[in-house]
Scaffold this motif. Structure first.
Motif, PDB file in Angstrom:
ATOM      1  N   THR A   9      -6.063   2.538  -5.951  1.00  0.00           N
ATOM      2  CA  THR A   9      -5.514   3.141  -6.964  1.00  0.00           C
ATOM      3  C   THR A   9      -4.210   3.569  -5.785  1.00  0.00           C
ATOM      4  N   LEU A  10      -4.428   4.020  -4.772  1.00  0.00           N
ATOM      5  CA  LEU A  10      -3.667   3.816  -3.391  1.00  0.00           C
ATOM      6  C   LEU A  10      -2.630   3.624  -3.849  1.00  0.00           C
ATOM      7  N   TYR A  11      -2.145   2.152  -4.108  1.00  0.00           N
ATOM      8  CA  TYR A  11      -1.767   1.178  -3.847  1.00  0.00           C
ATOM      9  C   TYR A  11      -0.808   1.383  -5.538  1.00  0.00           C
ATOM     10  N   ALA A  12      -1.604   1.666  -6.306  1.00  0.00           N
ATOM     11  CA  ALA A  12      -1.094   2.246  -7.290  1.00  0.00           C
ATOM     12  C   ALA A  12       0.224   3.083  -7.880  1.00  0.00           C
ATOM     13  N   SER A  13      -0.781   4.338  -6.869  1.00  0.00           N
ATOM     14  CA  SER A  13       0.539   5.852  -6.711  1.00  0.00           C
ATOM     15  C   SER A  13       1.381   5.664  -5.393  1.00  0.00           C
ATOM     16  N   LEU A  14       1.511   5.060  -4.410  1.00  0.00           N
ATOM     17  CA  LEU A  14       2.481   4.848  -3.945  1.00  0.00           C
ATOM     18  C   LEU A  14       4.140   4.492  -4.669  1.00  0.00           C
ATOM     19  N   GLY A  15       5.608   5.342  -4.072  1.00  0.00           N
ATOM     20  CA  GLY A  15       6.327   4.605  -4.400  1.00  0.00           C
ATOM     21  C   GLY A  15       7.102   3.665  -3.897  1.00  0.00           C
ATOM     22  N   ASN A  16       8.841   3.853  -3.408  1.00  0.00           N
ATOM     23  CA  ASN A  16       8.983   2.865  -3.439  1.00  0.00           C
ATOM     24  C   ASN A  16       8.705   2.233  -1.969  1.00  0.00           C
ATOM     25  N   ALA A  17       8.888   0.671  -1.439  1.00  0.00           N
ATOM     26  CA  ALA A  17       8.692   0.017  -0.511  1.00  0.00           C
ATOM     27  C   ALA A  17       6.846   0.037   0.092  1.00  0.00           C
ATOM     28  N   ARG A  18       5.983   0.064  -1.196  1.00  0.00           N
ATOM     29  CA  ARG A  18       4.946  -0.145  -1.509  1.00  0.00           C
ATOM     30  C   ARG A  18       4.547  -1.490  -0.744  1.00  0.00           C
ATOM     31  N   ASP A  19       4.960  -2.068  -0.686  1.00  0.00           N
ATOM     32  CA  ASP A  19       4.349  -3.714   0.033  1.00  0.00           C
ATOM     33  C   ASP A  19       4.359  -3.560   1.442  1.00  0.00           C
ATOM     34  N   ALA A  20       4.967  -3.461   1.834  1.00  0.00           N
ATOM     35  CA  ALA A  20       5.367  -3.599   3.742  1.00  0.00           C
ATOM     36  C   ALA A  20       4.360  -1.975   4.562  1.00  0.00           C
ATOM     37  N   LEU A  21       4.808  -0.972   3.456  1.00  0.00           N
ATOM     38  CA  LEU A  21       3.663   0.353   3.670  1.00  0.00           C
ATOM     39  C   LEU A  21       2.113   0.001   3.913  1.00  0.00           C
TER      40      LEU A  21
END
Length: 437
Positions: free
Chosen positions: A12-24
């Motif tokens: 759920t947290l990953y789905a709510s993140l925006g840009n650069a979420r993979d690196a974040l």
């Protein structure tokens, strides 16, 4: 499948993140599995960080955490069967050499030279009756235009809007004043505040006599002068296994001079007989504001749970590497600081199914602390994986053009706040020199 709550939270947290979420997301995993780093960029050497070293900085530069969505996600994890216990405080990120970091302020303890840096305000949920677990809901920078009291009141207002149950918020003596009491007047939360022993409180005003302006204050009670005390409306004595014989006294319907419309319950907690004869404990003064006050036998114990947030500050600085980076951008420092609550909540959700893996010189623990869960998080991550996909190679960057000269970053002066005369006089009274005199 193990760690169901943790996996659902991470997804759920990953789905709510925006840009650069993979690196974040890889950056957060690198923090959780890295037991010791020398510098911030060393996180890129972690096996779970699958990007180039520059992505550690680019992830914080390009990302914008949706704070409202993240807060809603965190509040959903709080059970509503009983009144939630919240604790608020502020801590400092010292940056004396960061001349190119904007909006630094000077601050320091009495008798010490002031240090330039930035202050951060935190509001955390205290999940257990014992232990060092404190789970932050808001962890934000206090700008030079704000005060710790105004920021704490704003954070409490944001959190109570999301909660379905009226919480009990606990604060230290830096918030036990009329300013904070007035700023939290319209917030649906009970307050338990510590106050200094040299403060004065006033009782209810007498009845109006028909001449002049109505009185705002009644009997003056100075907390460090027993001659000014009235008869307490309630006194109880309890035998605590940790503190010994404790007496709790309550005075009703008192208020601060600058907040006459908010009546408080004044509490004095005194340890009569300690478990150790060598310990000498000063009385503890508290004030309570709210709708339905808990029994005196347990109310003073709630305040002691506030110290869990002090443990979290130490854990965030030492193990989560909160103050390790040397960013020159305010947005990068804020984004990095916003990750600290997310890291803490992942450790909390992993604690139930986590198996202790002590080092050879450590004793096993039945109730795991945040540090012990972080110590075993590498095995947990290997079992559950990550919702972030593997990065795709995009070729080599051309770099800077020939002859390009970047513009030097500007230097910013330190912001010096002007203290009021009343605040200066109170600090002088609380200084070690005045106390010794």
């Amino acid at each position: 499948m193990i760690f169901n709550e943790l996996q659902q939270f991470r997804q759920t947290l990953y789905a709510s993140l925006g840009n650069a979420r993979d690196a974040l997301f890889d950056l957060m995993d690198a923090v959780l599995v890295s037991a010791c780093i020398v510098s911030f960029v060393r996180l890129s050497q972690s096996p779970v960080f699958r990007h180039q070293w520059s992505s550690t900085y680019e992830a914080l530069r390009d990302s914008r955490l949706p704070r409202s969505k993240v807060l809603k996600l965190l509040v959903q994890q709080i059970p509503t069967q009983q009144q939630p216990l919240l604790a608020g405080d502020a801590s400092r990120w010292n940056r004396p050499a960061a001349r190119r970091l904007k909006d630094r302020t000077l601050s320091g303890r009495t008798g010490h030279a002031p240090i330039a840096g930035q202050n951060y305000s935190t509001l955390a949920w205290i999940a257990e009756d014992r232990g060092s677990w404190a789970l932050p809901l808001r962890h934000e920078r206090i700008t030079s235009f704000e005060t710790p009291a105004s920021k704490a009141a704003f954070q409490l207002k944001q959190v109570t809007r999301q909660l379905a149950v009226r919480p009990l918020a606990i604060y230290d003596r830096g918030y036990g004043n009329a300013s904070f009491v007035n700023q939290t007047a319209g917030i649906e939360a009970d307050l338990l505040l510590r106050v200094t022993s040299n403060r004065c409180v006033y009782g209810a005003p007498p009845a109006y006599r028909g001449r002049g302006a109505p009185a705002k204050h009644g009997h003056k009670m100075k907390l460090n002068d027993p001659d000014t005390w009235s008869v307490p409306v309630e006194t109880v004595e309890v035998d605590d296994p940790n503190w010994g014989r404790v007496r709790v006294s309550r005075w009703s319907a008192y208020h601060f001079r600058k907040s006459p419309k908010r009546a408080m319950e004044v509490l004095r907690v005194e340890v009569l007989e300690t478990q150790s004869s060598t310990r000498r404990l000063a009385p503890l003064w508290l004030v309570w504001l709210g709708e339905q006050m808990p029994p005196l036998e347990t109310l003073w114990l709630h305040y002691l749970r506030r110290f869990a947030i002090e443990h979290w500050y130490r854990f965030a600085k030492q193990r989560l590497y909160w103050t390790h980076p040397q960013f020159s951008s305010v947005s990068a420092t804020e984004q990095w600081s916003s990750l600290m609550p997310l890291l803490s909540w992942q450790l909390w959700l992993a604690r139930k199914d986590c198996t202790d893996h002590p080092l050879p010189w450590q004793a096993p623990q039945e109730t795991l602390t945040p540090g012990r869960v972080a110590q075993a998080f590498a095995g947990i991550l290997a079992a559950i994986g990550t919702p972030a996909p593997a990065p795709k190679p995009r070729g080599k960057s051309p770099g800077r053009g020939k002859g390009h000269k970047p513009t030097p970053r500007p230097c910013y002066p330190m912001v010096k706040k002007r203290a009021s005369k009343r605040k200066t006089s109170e600090q002088s009274l609380n200084s070690p020199v005045a106390t010794a005199a």
